[in-house]
Design a protein around this motif. Structure first.
Motif, PDB file in Angstrom:
ATOM      1  N   ARG A  80       7.519   3.045  -6.549  1.00  0.00           N
ATOM      2  CA  ARG A  80       8.412   4.085  -7.076  1.00  0.00           C
ATOM      3  C   ARG A  80       9.711   3.480  -7.591  1.00  0.00           C
ATOM      4  NH1 ARG A  80      10.378   7.911  -2.143  1.00  0.00           N
ATOM      5  NH2 ARG A  80       8.192   8.349  -2.204  1.00  0.00           N
ATOM      6  N   LYS A  81      10.155   2.395  -7.001  1.00  0.00           N
ATOM      7  CA  LYS A  81      11.367   1.716  -7.475  1.00  0.00           C
ATOM      8  C   LYS A  81      11.167   1.250  -8.919  1.00  0.00           C
ATOM      9  CE  LYS A  81      14.561  -1.937  -6.070  1.00  0.00           C
ATOM     10  NZ  LYS A  81      14.828  -2.955  -5.035  1.00  0.00           N
ATOM     11  N   HIS A  82      10.005   0.685  -9.209  1.00  0.00           N
ATOM     12  CA  HIS A  82       9.699   0.249 -10.575  1.00  0.00           C
ATOM     13  C   HIS A  82       9.687   1.441 -11.527  1.00  0.00           C
ATOM     14  CE1 HIS A  82       7.860  -3.174  -8.305  1.00  0.00           C
ATOM     15  NE2 HIS A  82       8.416  -3.861  -9.298  1.00  0.00           N
ATOM     16  N   VAL A  83       9.044   2.522 -11.103  1.00  0.00           N
ATOM     17  CA  VAL A  83       8.946   3.714 -11.953  1.00  0.00           C
ATOM     18  C   VAL A  83      10.343   4.261 -12.251  1.00  0.00           C
ATOM     19  CG1 VAL A  83       8.066   6.085 -12.120  1.00  0.00           C
ATOM     20  CG2 VAL A  83       6.601   4.277 -11.161  1.00  0.00           C
ATOM     21  N   ALA A  84      11.195   4.320 -11.230  1.00  0.00           N
ATOM     22  CA  ALA A  84      12.561   4.819 -11.426  1.00  0.00           C
ATOM     23  C   ALA A  84      13.316   3.944 -12.435  1.00  0.00           C
ATOM     24  CB  ALA A  84      13.308   4.848 -10.093  1.00  0.00           C
ATOM     25  N   PHE A  85      13.240   2.626 -12.242  1.00  0.00           N
ATOM     26  CA  PHE A  85      13.900   1.715 -13.181  1.00  0.00           C
ATOM     27  C   PHE A  85      13.358   1.920 -14.591  1.00  0.00           C
ATOM     28  CE2 PHE A  85      15.005  -1.231  -9.559  1.00  0.00           C
ATOM     29  CZ  PHE A  85      16.359  -1.293  -9.812  1.00  0.00           C
ATOM     30  N   LEU A  86      12.053   2.029 -14.722  1.00  0.00           N
ATOM     31  CA  LEU A  86      11.444   2.132 -16.058  1.00  0.00           C
ATOM     32  C   LEU A  86      11.766   3.448 -16.751  1.00  0.00           C
ATOM     33  CD1 LEU A  86       8.083   0.328 -15.310  1.00  0.00           C
ATOM     34  CD2 LEU A  86       9.942  -0.488 -16.790  1.00  0.00           C
ATOM     35  N   ILE A  87      11.898   4.530 -15.998  1.00  0.00           N
ATOM     36  CA  ILE A  87      12.328   5.796 -16.604  1.00  0.00           C
ATOM     37  C   ILE A  87      13.724   5.625 -17.191  1.00  0.00           C
ATOM     38  CG2 ILE A  87      13.092   8.159 -16.081  1.00  0.00           C
ATOM     39  CD1 ILE A  87      10.698   8.311 -14.104  1.00  0.00           C
ATOM     40  N   ALA A  88      14.639   5.112 -16.381  1.00  0.00           N
ATOM     41  CA  ALA A  88      16.023   4.942 -16.839  1.00  0.00           C
ATOM     42  C   ALA A  88      16.104   3.960 -18.009  1.00  0.00           C
ATOM     43  CB  ALA A  88      16.899   4.467 -15.675  1.00  0.00           C
ATOM     44  N   ILE A  89      15.435   2.833 -17.906  1.00  0.00           N
ATOM     45  CA  ILE A  89      15.487   1.828 -18.972  1.00  0.00           C
ATOM     46  C   ILE A  89      14.912   2.381 -20.272  1.00  0.00           C
ATOM     47  CG2 ILE A  89      14.547  -0.402 -19.729  1.00  0.00           C
ATOM     48  CD1 ILE A  89      14.675  -1.223 -16.686  1.00  0.00           C
ATOM     49  N   THR A  90      13.789   3.084 -20.175  1.00  0.00           N
ATOM     50  CA  THR A  90      13.140   3.621 -21.376  1.00  0.00           C
ATOM     51  C   THR A  90      14.053   4.602 -22.092  1.00  0.00           C
ATOM     52  OG1 THR A  90      10.964   3.286 -20.387  1.00  0.00           O
ATOM     53  CG2 THR A  90      11.088   4.809 -22.246  1.00  0.00           C
TER      54      THR A  90
END
Length: 184
Positions: A80-90
Motif C-alpha cells: 500500500r505504501k507503493h500504491v500511495a506513492f504512485l498515486i501522488a507521483i502520477t
C-alpha cells in the motif's frame, strides 16, 4: 457558446463523484506491478485522460525506484505504501518535475509521516477538484482557506493540477465548438 457552458457544467457535476482512497482503504496485501498499474488507472482515469497523458507504465515505476522516489519492491511485490506513492507521483508529475516531487515527498514524510501526508494530499486534491467542478458549474465552493505552513506546497500543487484539468477541458470544448461552428 451555450454548448460549452452546458458541457462544462456537466463535467463539473461529474467531478463531484471523484474520490481518492485514503491510506486505510488502499490494498493491505502485496500486488504485482501489473495489478498496481491497473489500480492506479482505476483510481485516476476520471481526472487524467490516459489517451492524453500516460498514467503509469512498468518503465516509469522502475525509474521511480531507481530515482529513490519509491522504495524497491520486495520480491517483485508492491505494498500500500507503493500504491500511495504512485498515486501522488502520477498526479503531481502532471505539474511538477520529478526532483520537485521527490523533495516534496521527503519533506512531507519527515514532517507528517507517510500515512498522514498521503491522506492530506488526497484531501487537498479532492478539495481542489471539487472547487474547479463548482467553478465549471458557475457555482461557489465553500472551504477552509486556512493552510498550515507545512502543507502550502501540497495545496498549491493540488490546486495547480485541478486548474490544469479545468484549462484542458475548457480548451477541448472550445476546440470542438470551433470545429462545429459555421465558418464566417
Amino acid at each position: 457558446m451555450n454548448t460549452i457552458k452546458t458541457d462544462l457544467a456537466s463535467w463539473g457535476s461529474e467531478l463531484e463523484k471523484f474520490h481518492l482512497p485514503r491510506w486505510e482503504a488502499l490494498p493491505d496485501f502485496n500486488l504485482y506491478m501489473d495489478q498496481v498499474i491497473q489500480l492506479i488507472d482505476q483510481y485516476l482515469s476520471q481526472v487524467i485522460q490516459p489517451e492524453k497523458h500516460t498514467l503509469l507504465t512498468p518503465s516509469m515505476v522502475n525509474n521511480y525506484v531507481k530515482l529513490g522516489l519509491i522504495p524497491a519492491p520486495q520480491k517483485k511485490r508492491y505494498t500500500r505504501k507503493h500504491v500511495a506513492f504512485l498515486i501522488a507521483i502520477t498526479m503531481l508529475k502532471q505539474i511538477l518535475t520529478i526532483p520537485e516531487i521527490k523533495d516534496g515527498i521527503i519533506f512531507q514524510g519527515k514532517t507528517s509521516g507517510i500515512q498522514e501526508a498521503y491522506n492530506i494530499f488526497c484531501q487537498e486534491q479532492e478539495q481542489a477538484i471539487y472547487r474547479i467542478g463548482a467553478h465549471a458549474q458557475s457555482q461557489s465552493y465553500n472551504e477552509s482557506t486556512e493552510t498550515v505552513v507545512e502543507f502550502i506546497a501540497v495545496r498549491a500543487a493540488t490546486s495547480a493540477f485541478a486548474m490544469k484539468m479545468l484549462a484542458e477541458k475548457t480548451i477541448a470544448l472550445e476546440t470542438t465548438y470551433l470545429k462545429e461552428a459555421p465558418h464566417e
